[in-house]
Design a protein around this motif. Structure first.
Motif, PDB file in Angstrom:
ATOM      1  N   ARG A  39     -47.544  -1.697  65.711  1.00  0.00           N
ATOM      2  CA  ARG A  39     -48.888  -1.556  65.143  1.00  0.00           C
ATOM      3  C   ARG A  39     -48.756  -1.230  63.673  1.00  0.00           C
ATOM      4  O   ARG A  39     -48.032  -0.311  63.294  1.00  0.00           O
ATOM      5  N   VAL A  40     -49.489  -1.959  62.863  1.00  0.00           N
ATOM      6  CA  VAL A  40     -49.521  -1.703  61.430  1.00  0.00           C
ATOM      7  C   VAL A  40     -50.684  -0.758  61.149  1.00  0.00           C
ATOM      8  O   VAL A  40     -51.804  -0.991  61.598  1.00  0.00           O
ATOM      9  N   ALA A  41     -50.400   0.311  60.414  1.00  0.00           N
ATOM     10  CA  ALA A  41     -51.415   1.259  59.971  1.00  0.00           C
ATOM     11  C   ALA A  41     -51.399   1.274  58.441  1.00  0.00           C
ATOM     12  O   ALA A  41     -50.513   0.673  57.831  1.00  0.00           O
ATOM     13  N   PRO A  42     -52.348   1.927  57.815  1.00  0.00           N
ATOM     14  CA  PRO A  42     -52.417   1.880  56.351  1.00  0.00           C
ATOM     15  C   PRO A  42     -51.153   2.364  55.630  1.00  0.00           C
ATOM     16  O   PRO A  42     -50.806   1.829  54.580  1.00  0.00           O
ATOM     17  N   LEU A  43     -50.454   3.355  56.183  1.00  0.00           N
ATOM     18  CA  LEU A  43     -49.327   3.934  55.459  1.00  0.00           C
ATOM     19  C   LEU A  43     -47.983   3.783  56.161  1.00  0.00           C
ATOM     20  O   LEU A  43     -46.957   4.186  55.608  1.00  0.00           O
ATOM     21  N   GLU A  44     -47.980   3.242  57.376  1.00  0.00           N
ATOM     22  CA  GLU A  44     -46.731   3.061  58.101  1.00  0.00           C
ATOM     23  C   GLU A  44     -46.946   2.078  59.241  1.00  0.00           C
ATOM     24  O   GLU A  44     -48.075   1.767  59.605  1.00  0.00           O
ATOM     25  N   THR A  45     -45.847   1.614  59.785  1.00  0.00           N
ATOM     26  CA  THR A  45     -45.880   0.725  60.948  1.00  0.00           C
ATOM     27  C   THR A  45     -45.092   1.390  62.061  1.00  0.00           C
ATOM     28  O   THR A  45     -43.999   1.919  61.824  1.00  0.00           O
ATOM     29  N   THR A  46     -45.637   1.370  63.275  1.00  0.00           N
ATOM     30  CA  THR A  46     -44.976   1.980  64.427  1.00  0.00           C
ATOM     31  C   THR A  46     -44.504   0.891  65.373  1.00  0.00           C
ATOM     32  O   THR A  46     -45.250  -0.035  65.691  1.00  0.00           O
ATOM     33  N   MET A  47     -43.240   1.037  65.808  1.00  0.00           N
ATOM     34  CA  MET A  47     -42.629   0.107  66.761  1.00  0.00           C
ATOM     35  C   MET A  47     -42.355   0.851  68.066  1.00  0.00           C
ATOM     36  O   MET A  47     -42.140   2.055  68.059  1.00  0.00           O
ATOM     37  N   GLU A  48     -42.304   0.099  69.157  1.00  0.00           N
ATOM     38  CA  GLU A  48     -42.038   0.655  70.476  1.00  0.00           C
ATOM     39  C   GLU A  48     -40.863  -0.090  71.091  1.00  0.00           C
ATOM     40  O   GLU A  48     -40.846  -1.319  71.072  1.00  0.00           O
ATOM     41  N   GLY A  49     -39.888   0.640  71.620  1.00  0.00           N
ATOM     42  CA  GLY A  49     -38.757  -0.019  72.259  1.00  0.00           C
ATOM     43  C   GLY A  49     -37.623   0.948  72.514  1.00  0.00           C
ATOM     44  O   GLY A  49     -37.817   2.163  72.572  1.00  0.00           O
ATOM     45  N   GLU A  50     -36.431   0.386  72.662  1.00  0.00           N
ATOM     46  CA  GLU A  50     -35.230   1.199  72.826  1.00  0.00           C
ATOM     47  C   GLU A  50     -34.780   1.668  71.447  1.00  0.00           C
ATOM     48  O   GLU A  50     -34.742   0.877  70.503  1.00  0.00           O
ATOM     49  N   LEU A  51     -34.440   2.949  71.345  1.00  0.00           N
ATOM     50  CA  LEU A  51     -34.124   3.526  70.048  1.00  0.00           C
ATOM     51  C   LEU A  51     -33.043   2.747  69.309  1.00  0.00           C
ATOM     52  O   LEU A  51     -33.191   2.470  68.120  1.00  0.00           O
ATOM     53  N   SER A  52     -31.984   2.367  69.984  1.00  0.00           N
ATOM     54  CA  SER A  52     -30.897   1.652  69.305  1.00  0.00           C
ATOM     55  C   SER A  52     -31.385   0.327  68.712  1.00  0.00           C
ATOM     56  O   SER A  52     -31.016  -0.030  67.589  1.00  0.00           O
ATOM     57  N   GLU A  53     -32.243  -0.381  69.432  1.00  0.00           N
ATOM     58  CA  GLU A  53     -32.789  -1.649  68.927  1.00  0.00           C
ATOM     59  C   GLU A  53     -33.700  -1.406  67.726  1.00  0.00           C
ATOM     60  O   GLU A  53     -33.646  -2.145  66.733  1.00  0.00           O
ATOM     61  N   LEU A  54     -34.526  -0.365  67.793  1.00  0.00           N
ATOM     62  CA  LEU A  54     -35.456  -0.086  66.702  1.00  0.00           C
ATOM     63  C   LEU A  54     -34.707   0.302  65.431  1.00  0.00           C
ATOM     64  O   LEU A  54     -35.101  -0.087  64.330  1.00  0.00           O
ATOM     65  N   LEU A  55     -33.612   1.028  65.567  1.00  0.00           N
ATOM     66  CA  LEU A  55     -32.812   1.385  64.402  1.00  0.00           C
ATOM     67  C   LEU A  55     -32.154   0.155  63.780  1.00  0.00           C
ATOM     68  O   LEU A  55     -32.027   0.056  62.558  1.00  0.00           O
ATOM     69  N   GLN A  56     -31.770  -0.806  64.609  1.00  0.00           N
ATOM     70  CA  GLN A  56     -31.226  -2.063  64.083  1.00  0.00           C
ATOM     71  C   GLN A  56     -32.290  -2.835  63.313  1.00  0.00           C
ATOM     72  O   GLN A  56     -31.997  -3.466  62.296  1.00  0.00           O
ATOM     73  N   ILE A  57     -33.523  -2.783  63.788  1.00  0.00           N
ATOM     74  CA  ILE A  57     -34.618  -3.453  63.090  1.00  0.00           C
ATOM     75  C   ILE A  57     -34.836  -2.807  61.719  1.00  0.00           C
ATOM     76  O   ILE A  57     -35.036  -3.504  60.723  1.00  0.00           O
ATOM     77  N   ILE A  58     -34.769  -1.482  61.663  1.00  0.00           N
ATOM     78  CA  ILE A  58     -34.912  -0.791  60.379  1.00  0.00           C
ATOM     79  C   ILE A  58     -33.809  -1.222  59.421  1.00  0.00           C
ATOM     80  O   ILE A  58     -34.063  -1.470  58.240  1.00  0.00           O
ATOM     81  N   GLU A  59     -32.600  -1.351  59.920  1.00  0.00           N
ATOM     82  CA  GLU A  59     -31.507  -1.829  59.065  1.00  0.00           C
ATOM     83  C   GLU A  59     -31.799  -3.233  58.557  1.00  0.00           C
ATOM     84  O   GLU A  59     -31.627  -3.526  57.365  1.00  0.00           O
ATOM     85  N   ALA A  60     -32.291  -4.109  59.440  1.00  0.00           N
ATOM     86  CA  ALA A  60     -32.626  -5.478  59.041  1.00  0.00           C
ATOM     87  C   ALA A  60     -33.756  -5.502  58.015  1.00  0.00           C
ATOM     88  O   ALA A  60     -33.753  -6.325  57.089  1.00  0.00           O
ATOM     89  N   MET A  61     -34.716  -4.594  58.139  1.00  0.00           N
ATOM     90  CA  MET A  61     -35.816  -4.514  57.170  1.00  0.00           C
ATOM     91  C   MET A  61     -35.283  -4.144  55.790  1.00  0.00           C
ATOM     92  O   MET A  61     -35.668  -4.741  54.788  1.00  0.00           O
ATOM     93  N   ASN A  62     -34.396  -3.165  55.745  1.00  0.00           N
ATOM     94  CA  ASN A  62     -33.812  -2.752  54.468  1.00  0.00           C
ATOM     95  C   ASN A  62     -32.983  -3.873  53.861  1.00  0.00           C
ATOM     96  O   ASN A  62     -33.048  -4.119  52.649  1.00  0.00           O
ATOM     97  N   THR A  63     -32.224  -4.554  54.686  1.00  0.00           N
ATOM     98  CA  THR A  63     -31.428  -5.690  54.205  1.00  0.00           C
ATOM     99  C   THR A  63     -32.330  -6.772  53.627  1.00  0.00           C
ATOM    100  O   THR A  63     -32.045  -7.333  52.564  1.00  0.00           O
ATOM    101  N   ARG A  64     -33.446  -7.034  54.299  1.00  0.00           N
ATOM    102  CA  ARG A  64     -34.384  -8.061  53.819  1.00  0.00           C
ATOM    103  C   ARG A  64     -34.940  -7.696  52.445  1.00  0.00           C
ATOM    104  O   ARG A  64     -35.119  -8.551  51.579  1.00  0.00           O
ATOM    105  N   MET A  65     -35.205  -6.413  52.225  1.00  0.00           N
ATOM    106  CA  MET A  65     -35.725  -5.985  50.929  1.00  0.00           C
ATOM    107  C   MET A  65     -34.722  -6.304  49.814  1.00  0.00           C
ATOM    108  O   MET A  65     -35.105  -6.793  48.752  1.00  0.00           O
TER     109      MET A  65
END
Length: 96
Positions: A39-65
């Motif tokens: 879910r996208v909110a005005p100041l942050e986005t919240t994801m739901e899933g397995e913690l290890s997968e979500l942390l990998q997504i955060i790494e991919a987001m930083n890499t994309r930047m």
């Protein structure tokens, strides 16, 4: 069943001080392509899933930047973990 909710606010430092919104849009696209509920909110986005997968997504987001040319990236992250299950709907149901 998901065991974590992770909220992220990503703040890229753009090379020439340009608007960060296209960068944020690209970060959200990384989440979308990962296929986890979010879910996208005005100041942050919240994801739901397995913690290890979500942390990998955060790494991919930083890499994309950095791929897009960001000089640096700040990621402010909040983690809620419950081995018995974590759900955005469950935590917010009384407000809807």
């Amino acid at each position: 069943m998901a065991n974590a909710l992770v909220s992220i606010q990503i703040i890229p430092k753009t090379p020439n001080g340009e608007d960060v919104i296209p960068y944020v849009d690209a970060a959200i696209e990384v989440i979308d392509q990962a296929g986890v509920p979010y879910r996208v909110a005005p100041l942050e986005t919240t994801m739901e899933g397995e913690l290890s997968e979500l942390l990998q997504i955060i790494e991919a987001m930083n890499t994309r930047m950095t791929e897009l040319g960001a000089v640096s990236v700040i990621s402010q992250v909040k983690i809620y973990m419950n081995p018995e299950g974590a759900s955005m709907d469950k935590l917010t149901e009384k407000y809807e």
